[in-house]
Design a protein around this motif. Structure first.
Motif, PDB file in Angstrom:
ATOM      1  N   UNK A 108      72.916  20.504  -4.981  1.00 27.88           N
ATOM      2  CA  UNK A 108      71.550  20.562  -4.440  1.00 27.88           C
ATOM      3  C   UNK A 108      70.787  21.828  -4.391  1.00 27.88           C
ATOM      4  N   UNK A 109      71.580  22.894  -5.020  1.00 27.03           N
ATOM      5  CA  UNK A 109      71.048  24.119  -5.215  1.00 27.03           C
ATOM      6  C   UNK A 109      70.379  24.530  -6.460  1.00 27.03           C
ATOM      7  N   UNK A 110      69.893  25.756  -6.778  1.00 23.68           N
ATOM      8  CA  UNK A 110      69.060  26.273  -7.989  1.00 23.68           C
ATOM      9  C   UNK A 110      70.193  26.845  -8.824  1.00 23.68           C
ATOM     10  N   UNK A 111      71.464  27.002  -8.556  1.00 21.54           N
ATOM     11  CA  UNK A 111      72.060  27.755  -9.639  1.00 21.54           C
ATOM     12  C   UNK A 111      71.754  29.297  -9.991  1.00 21.54           C
ATOM     13  N   UNK A 112      71.073  29.724  -9.028  1.00 18.20           N
ATOM     14  CA  UNK A 112      70.395  31.272  -9.213  1.00 18.20           C
ATOM     15  C   UNK A 112      71.502  32.166  -9.127  1.00 18.20           C
ATOM     16  N   UNK A 113      71.081  33.424  -9.964  1.00 15.43           N
ATOM     17  CA  UNK A 113      72.060  34.553  -9.644  1.00 15.43           C
ATOM     18  C   UNK A 113      71.423  35.316  -8.479  1.00 15.43           C
ATOM     19  N   UNK A 114      72.326  36.252  -8.125  1.00 19.50           N
ATOM     20  CA  UNK A 114      71.892  37.031  -7.162  1.00 19.50           C
ATOM     21  C   UNK A 114      70.600  37.989  -7.461  1.00 19.50           C
ATOM     22  N   UNK A 115      70.560  38.246  -8.771  1.00 21.72           N
ATOM     23  CA  UNK A 115      69.571  39.122  -9.255  1.00 21.72           C
ATOM     24  C   UNK A 115      68.144  38.100  -9.241  1.00 21.72           C
ATOM     25  N   UNK A 157      55.692  23.405   8.045  1.00 25.58           N
ATOM     26  CA  UNK A 157      56.612  22.110   8.266  1.00 25.58           C
ATOM     27  C   UNK A 157      56.529  21.499   7.140  1.00 25.58           C
ATOM     28  N   UNK A 158      55.394  20.953   6.262  1.00 19.35           N
ATOM     29  CA  UNK A 158      55.338  20.562   5.081  1.00 19.35           C
ATOM     30  C   UNK A 158      55.815  21.254   3.841  1.00 19.35           C
ATOM     31  N   UNK A 159      55.575  22.627   4.026  1.00 17.75           N
ATOM     32  CA  UNK A 159      56.109  23.490   2.971  1.00 17.75           C
ATOM     33  C   UNK A 159      57.733  23.593   2.915  1.00 17.75           C
ATOM     34  N   UNK A 160      58.362  23.497   4.008  1.00 21.31           N
ATOM     35  CA  UNK A 160      59.709  23.540   4.232  1.00 21.31           C
ATOM     36  C   UNK A 160      60.252  22.239   3.616  1.00 21.31           C
ATOM     37  N   UNK A 161      59.585  20.933   3.832  1.00 21.97           N
ATOM     38  CA  UNK A 161      59.920  19.781   3.301  1.00 21.97           C
ATOM     39  C   UNK A 161      59.924  19.556   1.867  1.00 21.97           C
ATOM     40  N   UNK A 162      58.926  20.482   1.287  1.00 24.67           N
ATOM     41  CA  UNK A 162      58.978  20.467  -0.193  1.00 24.67           C
ATOM     42  C   UNK A 162      59.900  21.087  -1.036  1.00 24.67           C
ATOM     43  N   UNK A 163      60.711  21.867  -0.124  1.00 22.95           N
ATOM     44  CA  UNK A 163      61.996  22.721  -0.919  1.00 22.95           C
ATOM     45  C   UNK A 163      62.840  21.760  -1.592  1.00 22.95           C
ATOM     46  N   UNK A 164      63.305  20.698  -0.903  1.00 20.26           N
ATOM     47  CA  UNK A 164      63.943  19.729  -1.483  1.00 20.26           C
ATOM     48  C   UNK A 164      63.698  19.405  -3.074  1.00 20.26           C
ATOM     49  N   UNK A 165      62.399  18.961  -2.847  1.00 19.72           N
ATOM     50  CA  UNK A 165      61.754  18.321  -4.174  1.00 19.72           C
ATOM     51  C   UNK A 165      61.385  19.689  -5.121  1.00 19.72           C
ATOM     52  N   UNK A 166      61.252  20.842  -4.928  1.00 20.15           N
ATOM     53  CA  UNK A 166      61.016  22.065  -5.565  1.00 20.15           C
ATOM     54  C   UNK A 166      62.466  22.209  -6.457  1.00 20.15           C
TER      55      UNK A 166
END
Length: 278
Positions: A108-115, A157-166
């Motif tokens: 469920x993550x983004x697979x981003x690098x630390x950079x 609150x709605x902004x944090x909820x949107x993180x899963x969908x982002x």
């Protein structure tokens, strides 16, 4: 040693500031000399009538007592408690955001690098600098610090909820929306904290602000220390429940962050949070 360079840069920036502090003049309490001050005090007391002397003694006694009554100052203590709740939330969010961004897609993550994470945080930092130095003072003057903190908490609150969908996006759409969401979230967080900090300063007299800020920083530090540990433990637990029927994976993480945010928002209302009448 990948963490040495940022720590070194921060230390090099802090060192000249620490040295420069020795030459910064004190602006609050300036006295010509102890001798002159004592003589003036003696002359005033000598020329004062018994009635006025009683008033001076009463005033000095009340000031001494007030120094020990900060914990009974509910406008101060209520703003500090709300400040601590939002500080806990912000530190947990900061920890979780980085862990979520670098975790693999299958979890469920983004697979981003630390950079990549560093670039997102740098963009948010520049936006914060612009907002806090130019826009926040204007907004605070219009609607007041309590309303700023309250609205910022509700919008978070709605902004944090949107993180899963982002996190379901990819490519340029993911990059744009993630940077926008991160910037807005950090702007909202700093608005809440700044508003509560203003309330703390207004809740006490000027000569008590040092002690009041000391109490606030001590309590806030305890909550901030618990934030990363709690956030990391929460994220690890959530990753183990990817197949859960109720709020699987990172949905549970952002749900619990929202619960803390809701608690903080509710505490900004009366009768809990009280603003001192000036």
């Amino acid at each position: 040693f990948p963490y040495f360079l940022p720590c070194l840069i921060i230390s090099l920036l802090a060192l000249p500031v620490a040295i420069a502090c020795f030459w910064i003049p004190e602006s609050l309490h300036t006295h010509n000399s102890e001798k002159i001050s004592s003589q003036i005090s003696y002359d005033v007391l000598e020329s004062a009538s018994p009635r006025s002397t009683d008033k001076v003694d009463l005033k000095e006694g009340s000031e001494t007592t007030s120094k020990y009554s900060l914990f009974k100052n509910w406008p101060l203590m209520s703003s500090i408690i709300v400040y601590c709740v939002f500080s806990l939330h912000d530190m947990a969010y900061t920890e979780i955001f980085s862990l979520w961004a670098v975790s693999p897609r299958r979890l469920g993550g983004l697979s981003y690098s630390t950079q990549d994470v560093g670039v997102v945080l740098a963009i948010s930092g520049v936006g914060l600098l612009v907002f806090q130095s130019s826009l926040y003072p204007l907004v605070e003057r219009i609607i007041g610090p309590i309303m700023v903190s309250r609205i910022a908490g509700i919008v978070s609150i709605p902004l944090l909820t949107s993180y899963h969908y982002i996190g379901m996006l990819s490519g340029i759409a993911l990059s744009i929306l993630l940077n926008c969401a991160s910037l807005v979230k950090n702007v909202l967080s700093i608005s809440i904290v700044t508003g509560l900090f203003i309330l703390q300063n207004r809740a006490v007299e000027q000569h008590q602000r040092g002690a009041a800020n000391g109490i606030a920083m001590t309590l806030m530090s305890l909550f901030k220390a618990a934030g990363p540990a709690g956030g990391g433990a929460l994220f690890s637990w959530a990753e183990k429940r990817q197949e859960a029927g109720f709020l699987p994976g990172n949905q549970m993480v952002f749900f619990i962050l929202n619960i803390i945010e809701v608690v903080g928002v509710l505490m900004t209302f009366k009768p809990f949070l009280v603003e001192r009448r000036r």
